[in-house]
Write an enzyme that holds these catalytic residues in place. Sequence first.
Site, short mmCIF file in Angstrom:
data_model
loop_
_atom_site.label_atom_id
_atom_site.label_comp_id
_atom_site.label_asym_id
_atom_site.label_seq_id
_atom_site.Cartn_x
_atom_site.Cartn_y
_atom_site.Cartn_z
N GLY A 16 2.94 2.21 10.80
CA GLY A 16 3.87 3.33 10.65
C GLY A 16 4.62 3.67 11.93
N ASN A 73 0.87 -1.19 0.00
CA ASN A 73 0.00 0.00 0.00
C ASN A 73 0.90 1.23 0.00
OD1 ASN A 73 -1.80 2.05 0.49
ND2 ASN A 73 -2.36 1.37 2.56
N TRP A 74 0.97 1.89 -1.14
CA TRP A 74 1.88 3.04 -1.28
C TRP A 74 1.36 4.27 -0.56
CZ3 TRP A 74 3.11 2.83 -7.29
CH2 TRP A 74 3.87 1.68 -7.54
N LYS A 75 0.09 4.26 -0.18
CA LYS A 75 -0.54 5.43 0.47
C LYS A 75 -0.31 6.66 -0.43
CE LYS A 75 -0.09 3.10 4.84
NZ LYS A 75 0.07 3.16 6.29
N GLU A 135 -4.96 -5.02 10.68
CA GLU A 135 -3.90 -4.03 10.85
C GLU A 135 -4.10 -3.32 12.19
OE1 GLU A 135 -2.10 -2.77 6.84
OE2 GLU A 135 -3.86 -1.54 7.13
N SER A 187 3.88 -2.23 10.20
CA SER A 187 5.35 -2.27 10.33
C SER A 187 5.96 -3.59 9.85
CB SER A 187 5.77 -1.94 11.76
OG SER A 187 5.42 -0.61 12.06
N GLY A 223 5.03 1.33 4.62
CA GLY A 223 6.34 2.00 4.44
C GLY A 223 7.37 1.16 3.68
N HIS A 261 -9.50 1.08 5.54
CA HIS A 261 -8.13 1.24 6.10
C HIS A 261 -8.21 2.15 7.33
CE1 HIS A 261 -3.96 2.39 6.56
NE2 HIS A 261 -3.68 1.29 5.89
N GLU A 266 -6.46 4.53 8.29
CA GLU A 266 -6.30 5.97 8.04
C GLU A 266 -7.60 6.58 7.52
OE1 GLU A 266 -2.74 5.41 5.72
OE2 GLU A 266 -1.76 4.78 7.59
#
Length: 264
Positions: free
Chosen positions: A184, A20-22, A178, A224, A246, A106, A108
């Site tokens: 992160g 997931n490149w976000k 998650e 992570s 990440g 997600h 976020e």
Amino acid sequence: MRLKGYHAETIMKKPFIVGNWKMNLTLKQGVEFARLLKNGLKGKREVLCGICPSFVFLSEICKILEGCNICVAAQNVHSETNGAYTGEVSALMIKEVGCTHVLIGHSERRHIFHETDSFINAKIKTALSVTLKPIFCIGETLEEREAGRTKDVIQSQLKGGLRDIHADQLEELVIAYEPVWAIGTGKTALPGQANEVHSFIRNIVADEYGKDFAANLYIQYGGSVKPENAKELMAQPEIDGLLVGGASITFESFLKIIEAVSKD
Ligand code: 13P
């Protein structure tokens, strides 16, 4: 390939590793990454792999990866099929550019953009209606974990997100566990801790949709994940794949994760 899951004696699953490149990378970097991935994974059949680029890169990246075995997923979708929703993107638009999957729920989106279980449920239904496969994300915050509420939170996110959806509509569902405190932060859930929650998720799904459905369900872990911990996480019997943030935005570290889980 390893034996996995509820009926570990019968289910064979290839690890499903998704990056997931976000909101990262430029179009040029994304295109370069996709080309490298296409070459890097040639002949690698023991792992399923996917990437989630920004909306504006999807079309270009789907063209590069067309016909090869790498899934492209959008990072979000709107619950409505079309209409006056300025700035939103529909499931059909995502499907039309060549994506097979979409991230839904997600953390976020839940925490920064205040998405609720019922909105997430509507998004899952809309994605399924155009055969876009949801990667449905759930997970507790640190506060919830410390208050001993992990299982309650997981159960209510699962039930809320999957409300009024029948097993035959859900064939291609992927669940990603998650834990918010691991995203992160560099703090990965201990493999055993993650496995315990995955097992809890699979049991709820088995109660709701039957044991065979639960056994076949892919449950990814995210939070992570790095080249150094990927293999140990994947060695857990209930972890079927990884959702990587990440460490997925440089090709080298993403490839190292794929390589770490392909070697047994
Ligand atoms: P990190 O791997 O950066 O913790 O992010 C995980 C994640 O949110 C993937 O969707």
